[in-house]
Design a protein around this motif. Sequence first.
Motif, PDB file in Angstrom:
ATOM      1  N   ASP A  35       0.804  -1.089  -0.136  1.00  0.00           N
ATOM      2  CA  ASP A  35      -0.051   0.089   0.121  1.00  0.00           C
ATOM      3  C   ASP A  35       0.792   1.272  -0.235  1.00  0.00           C
ATOM      4  O   ASP A  35       0.618   2.361  -0.687  1.00  0.00           O
ATOM      5  N   ARG A  38       2.370   1.993  -3.419  1.00  0.00           N
ATOM      6  CA  ARG A  38       0.988   2.211  -4.342  1.00  0.00           C
ATOM      7  C   ARG A  38       0.848   3.896  -4.082  1.00  0.00           C
ATOM      8  O   ARG A  38       0.611   4.503  -4.782  1.00  0.00           O
ATOM      9  N   MET A  39       0.868   4.096  -2.833  1.00  0.00           N
ATOM     10  CA  MET A  39       0.648   5.483  -2.545  1.00  0.00           C
ATOM     11  C   MET A  39       1.870   6.478  -2.950  1.00  0.00           C
ATOM     12  O   MET A  39       1.478   7.543  -3.534  1.00  0.00           O
ATOM     13  N   GLN A  40       3.019   5.912  -3.013  1.00  0.00           N
ATOM     14  CA  GLN A  40       4.024   7.006  -3.318  1.00  0.00           C
ATOM     15  C   GLN A  40       4.178   6.726  -4.908  1.00  0.00           C
ATOM     16  O   GLN A  40       4.270   7.847  -5.674  1.00  0.00           O
ATOM     17  N   LEU A  41       3.871   5.654  -5.425  1.00  0.00           N
ATOM     18  CA  LEU A  41       4.001   5.745  -7.220  1.00  0.00           C
ATOM     19  C   LEU A  41       2.715   5.910  -7.694  1.00  0.00           C
ATOM     20  O   LEU A  41       2.958   6.252  -9.063  1.00  0.00           O
ATOM     21  N   VAL A  43      -1.632   5.601  -8.369  1.00  0.00           N
ATOM     22  CA  VAL A  43      -2.379   4.559  -8.625  1.00  0.00           C
ATOM     23  C   VAL A  43      -2.532   4.222 -10.234  1.00  0.00           C
ATOM     24  O   VAL A  43      -3.128   3.431 -10.713  1.00  0.00           O
ATOM     25  N   VAL A  46       0.737   1.863 -12.260  1.00  0.00           N
ATOM     26  CA  VAL A  46       1.737   1.379 -11.351  1.00  0.00           C
ATOM     27  C   VAL A  46       1.552  -0.026 -11.642  1.00  0.00           C
ATOM     28  O   VAL A  46       0.442  -0.594 -11.608  1.00  0.00           O
ATOM     29  N   ALA A  50       7.068  -2.584 -10.359  1.00  0.00           N
ATOM     30  CA  ALA A  50       7.319  -1.264  -9.800  1.00  0.00           C
ATOM     31  C   ALA A  50       7.373  -1.149  -8.453  1.00  0.00           C
ATOM     32  O   ALA A  50       8.162  -0.871  -7.568  1.00  0.00           O
ATOM     33  N   TRP A  54      10.307  -0.719  -5.595  1.00  0.00           N
ATOM     34  CA  TRP A  54      10.211   0.227  -4.688  1.00  0.00           C
ATOM     35  C   TRP A  54      10.380  -0.169  -3.033  1.00  0.00           C
ATOM     36  O   TRP A  54      11.162   0.364  -2.334  1.00  0.00           O
ATOM     37  N   ASP A  98       9.221   9.857   0.339  1.00  0.00           N
ATOM     38  CA  ASP A  98       9.354  10.901  -1.014  1.00  0.00           C
ATOM     39  C   ASP A  98      10.855  11.285  -1.107  1.00  0.00           C
ATOM     40  O   ASP A  98      11.209  12.225  -2.047  1.00  0.00           O
ATOM     41  N   GLN A 288       0.919   7.736   4.014  1.00  0.00           N
ATOM     42  CA  GLN A 288       1.218   6.424   4.504  1.00  0.00           C
ATOM     43  C   GLN A 288       2.596   6.421   4.493  1.00  0.00           C
ATOM     44  O   GLN A 288       3.315   5.446   4.145  1.00  0.00           O
TER      45      GLN A 288
ATOM     46  N   LYS B  45       4.349  16.061  -4.903  1.00  0.00           N
ATOM     47  CA  LYS B  45       5.405  14.963  -4.280  1.00  0.00           C
ATOM     48  C   LYS B  45       6.487  14.725  -5.068  1.00  0.00           C
ATOM     49  O   LYS B  45       7.678  14.650  -4.469  1.00  0.00           O
ATOM     50  N   HIS B  46       6.600  15.219  -6.316  1.00  0.00           N
ATOM     51  CA  HIS B  46       7.626  14.928  -7.270  1.00  0.00           C
ATOM     52  C   HIS B  46       7.837  16.166  -8.149  1.00  0.00           C
ATOM     53  O   HIS B  46       6.830  16.595  -8.975  1.00  0.00           O
ATOM     54  N   HIS B 184      11.866   5.121 -10.599  1.00  0.00           N
ATOM     55  CA  HIS B 184      10.201   4.485 -10.435  1.00  0.00           C
ATOM     56  C   HIS B 184       9.482   5.314 -11.539  1.00  0.00           C
ATOM     57  O   HIS B 184       8.401   5.946 -10.909  1.00  0.00           O
ATOM     58  N   PRO B 186       6.481   6.160 -13.482  1.00  0.00           N
ATOM     59  CA  PRO B 186       5.302   5.529 -13.721  1.00  0.00           C
ATOM     60  C   PRO B 186       5.108   5.103 -15.162  1.00  0.00           C
ATOM     61  O   PRO B 186       4.233   4.315 -15.307  1.00  0.00           O
ATOM     62  N   GLU B 189       6.798   1.187 -17.754  1.00  0.00           N
ATOM     63  CA  GLU B 189       6.742  -0.270 -18.392  1.00  0.00           C
ATOM     64  C   GLU B 189       5.612   0.115 -19.925  1.00  0.00           C
ATOM     65  O   GLU B 189       5.590  -0.521 -20.753  1.00  0.00           O
ATOM     66  N   TYR B 550      -8.976   2.983   2.303  1.00  0.00           N
ATOM     67  CA  TYR B 550      -8.650   2.959   1.020  1.00  0.00           C
ATOM     68  C   TYR B 550      -7.919   1.989   0.499  1.00  0.00           C
ATOM     69  O   TYR B 550      -7.965   1.324  -0.423  1.00  0.00           O
ATOM     70  N   ASN B 551      -6.887   1.385   1.435  1.00  0.00           N
ATOM     71  CA  ASN B 551      -6.118   0.345   1.035  1.00  0.00           C
ATOM     72  C   ASN B 551      -6.927  -0.835   0.880  1.00  0.00           C
ATOM     73  O   ASN B 551      -6.583  -1.784  -0.238  1.00  0.00           O
TER      74      ASN B 551
END
Lengths: 325, 723
Positions: A35, A38-41, A43, A46, A50, A54, A98, A288, B45-46, B184, B186, B189, B550-551
Amino acid sequence: MFAYIVRRLLYAVPILIGVNLVTFGLFFVVNSPDDMARMQLGVKRVTPEAIERWKAERGYDRPLFFNAKAAGSGQVTDTIFFQKSLRMFAFDFGRADDGRDIAQEMRDRMGPSLALALPTFVMGLFASISFALILVFFRASYLDFWGVVLCVAMMSISSLFYIIGGQWLVSKLWALVPISGYAPGLDAWRFLVLPVAISVIAGVGSNARWYRTIFLEEVSRDYVRTARAKGLSERVVLFRHVLKNAMIPILTGVVVVIPLLFMGSLLVESFFGIPGLGSYTIDAINAQDFAVVRAMVFIGSVLYIVGLILTDISYTLVDPRVRLE
Amino acid sequence: MFRRICLLLLPCLLLPACGSVWNDPYPAAEQGQNIMYSAFTDRPKHLDPVQSYSEDEATFLYQIYEPPLQYHYLKRPYTLVPGSAAAMPEVRRYDDAGRELPATAPASQVAKSVYEIRIRPGVLYQPHPALARRADGTLRYAELRAEDLKGVRGVGDFAETGTRELEAGDFVHQIKRLAHPRLHSPIFELIADYLPGLKTLQSALAEEAARNSGWIDLERHAVPGVEVVDRYTYRITLKGAYPQFLYWLSMPFFAPVPPEADRFYGQPGMAERNLTLDWWPIGTGPYMLAENNPNARMVLARNPNFRGEAYPCEGEHGDREAGLLDDCGKTMPFVDEVVFTREREGIPYWNKFLQGYYDASGVSSDNFDQAVTMTSQGDVTLSDEMRAQGIRLLTSVSPSIFYLGFNVLDNVLGGGESAEGQTRARKLRQAISIALDMDEFISIFLNGRGVVAMHPIPPGIFGAREGEAGINPVVYEWRDGRPVRRSREVARRLLAEAGYPDGRDAKTGEPLILNLDTTPGGLGDKARSDWLAKQFRELGVQFVVRATDYNRFQDKIREGNAQMFFFGWNADYPDPENMLFLLHGAQAKVKESGQNAANYVNPEYDRLFEKMKSMPDGPERQAVIDRMVAILQQDAPWIFGFHPKAYSLQHAWVLNRKTGSMVRNTLKYQRIDLGRRDAARAQWNRPIVWPLGLLAVLVVAALAPAFVHYRRRERATAVGGRG
């Protein structure tokens, strides 16, 4: 006293380990390393590969508490809990998910939090104690009655109401100070005057009532009657004798929060755009980001323990009968 | 006493006469400067162009980096034009034997597509310490020691900066960064499917990353399929045909990054100080990040080395009348600095906009009624209060969709393996699609800020038909020149045909229970659930909300355990492929870990999708899309929810602003009428100080009896008389 402090600090170690364990357990009950990845990368688009990459890069590809595949002590040490906890006890918080340095982030945010919390604390304490002493001075009069009514009314109103109402009235309608924002240095006062005033007003009702109760108990004691009997004015009786003797219960509630002032205030900082520590934990929970959550909980626990020790020390300062052994 | 109070209050009463503004949240030094003020809610974030993939980050990144292509600011439908490229890429397609194919050749014949991109010469990077050089030409800050970084907190703390000309190799370097195992990306792929060389490169980089925890020199690695042709030209060879690749070339994923930047930020001690490319971008665009404090404010300053770009002279119908062509040919950017202040809460953000301290604002549900009024015809206009302030309203339909998905792996909604079961399930989905009145949903819960979706393609994107041809015939019928939702009777009939007359299983008599899997929302969530329950009740169907965090919700979707769910998609680019792929079988969530959360598979649809995705826009492609849309409407794997409508407010002093979610590098086009803004701010923010005086009087009035009481008590004797 030194031995006492050392003993208390040693007691703190198992407490901090316990806090860390509970934080770790609670966090990973709700969030799995997948989880977090996924939060960082994100939704969007992804892939499982990957996510695995991570996790491996950040050490979240290990088991949580026990690594059955490892040999010897590695079964305990080659786990997420051990790897993520050990360095923290040396106050090495590492990086947020991050990639940003947590200690640096805390240092950056601590200043604005203190700039808001310190004046709020000092002025709030002064205002509450003064108001409580005035109520005690006029006890059993209509001033005392209406003062208590005012306190009850003030403490019954949500702090959100004070904030939104204050912003609307003072900043929007009267245009006296900025609604929100922050500036470093001396210019900060323009942004702090309203949140400090609102925080003091929002807190004065409940605090003054609490202090009034303490002082009322104190004014019924024999030494107060003696002081009055020897002709001291009521002002001297209250401010010199009653206040001093009521210090122990006041310090119990006050000193412990002093170190926690660094942690900031979530609501006030959010509404007034003050870039403090108040929202750091909440933001991390939402993102998260375990690294930040455990660091903030750890720092909070350390500061709380420091606050409790300071409280004990402060007792010896205001009451010579107290000895720390 | 009275005289003393008057003297105290005098300065308060005189202060307004000075005419100064007290509540200005910006430093006095910024007054009258050519600065645009905006706000952001969530910290980005990025800011690394290979990682960034969200709208909040795009606000900053698209102003700093210049990908090869960009969207025309004014033209609609969205049109790609050169950005840092000198011209549109030359695309050559070849078959298996290496023979060049004509542009009209079907995608099935295309073995590879070669994109040759020529970039503009003379483009310079923003001033940056990574590019600073000594007199002998070596990099000034390439071998920093720990003591050199003492006191360094940002790129502005380095004494020297430098620049250099943009080269084709910088674009190739960035493509290599897509494969960097520590970054990483996104889209790795997705792009690697067409550029397999990226996977080869990633394996090599992963090996090196395992040995070397520090900086990896990408210059020592090659990416098969990407090459530098000359100083200003590079070539990308893709597997097969992928015409949508041009859209990716308009995103920062393909913007140039100088290798010197990676080398600079890769030095020991840099990351500990948040000195990374993810924090301090380096680009050739019109702006550069001058201040990065995402907790408080971020500032974009004009890049002094920007090549300059002419404001467009063409647009769509109505742009000239709207004044959007007045600056035709003028050199951009117009604004020197853009200050973004973090506003976590909507109320201060809105109030500061009304005070003139933000130049533009969105319209949230909280302030919708204050900002906008609905006419009796259902049209949206600005409220009188907004009009009096000269505020303007801009609206546009976002290239997004919010839909209610049916998980077709679920036995009830998917029907299992048998054809009969699947037919029954389809009728059930159609019945629910009719029963859930999305027009009402938009009206109640979105204040009308949405357009009912008839299919997945948002208006304005090729393939979306309008009028009668564009309606969903399963849910709507065309009557009196407008779409009318079919009656609940039709839904009930379909429900009965599905085997659930009056919402009960015809065989067992058990009530039909349908579950909505969702995450707990905020305010209004209960109201939405109640509304949905009411819609289902009309059919006699029982409706249950299964709210999880959410998860767990994501887990349910991934594992195919959800029944019905709300999802959304924001288009990456204005091509129907980017919407229709959400229901492509190869994207099924459970089987392929893709984006098709409904797990819908239809062989005919999948075949048409493969055909459509590489076709050029035209009648032939439209016909294929029409058929695909018809299949979806019949199969109803989603209730096609709505396309959100973006409402944006701007003050009268903001010029050249045009909405359009695809165009993200918008700041360079906008201009501020400074005189008008300063005058408005001064007029709207005159301090009112008499309440302070009144407050002082009230305090004195409250304390006076207390003081009198105190004096009386202090002077009283024990027997009650006065001393």
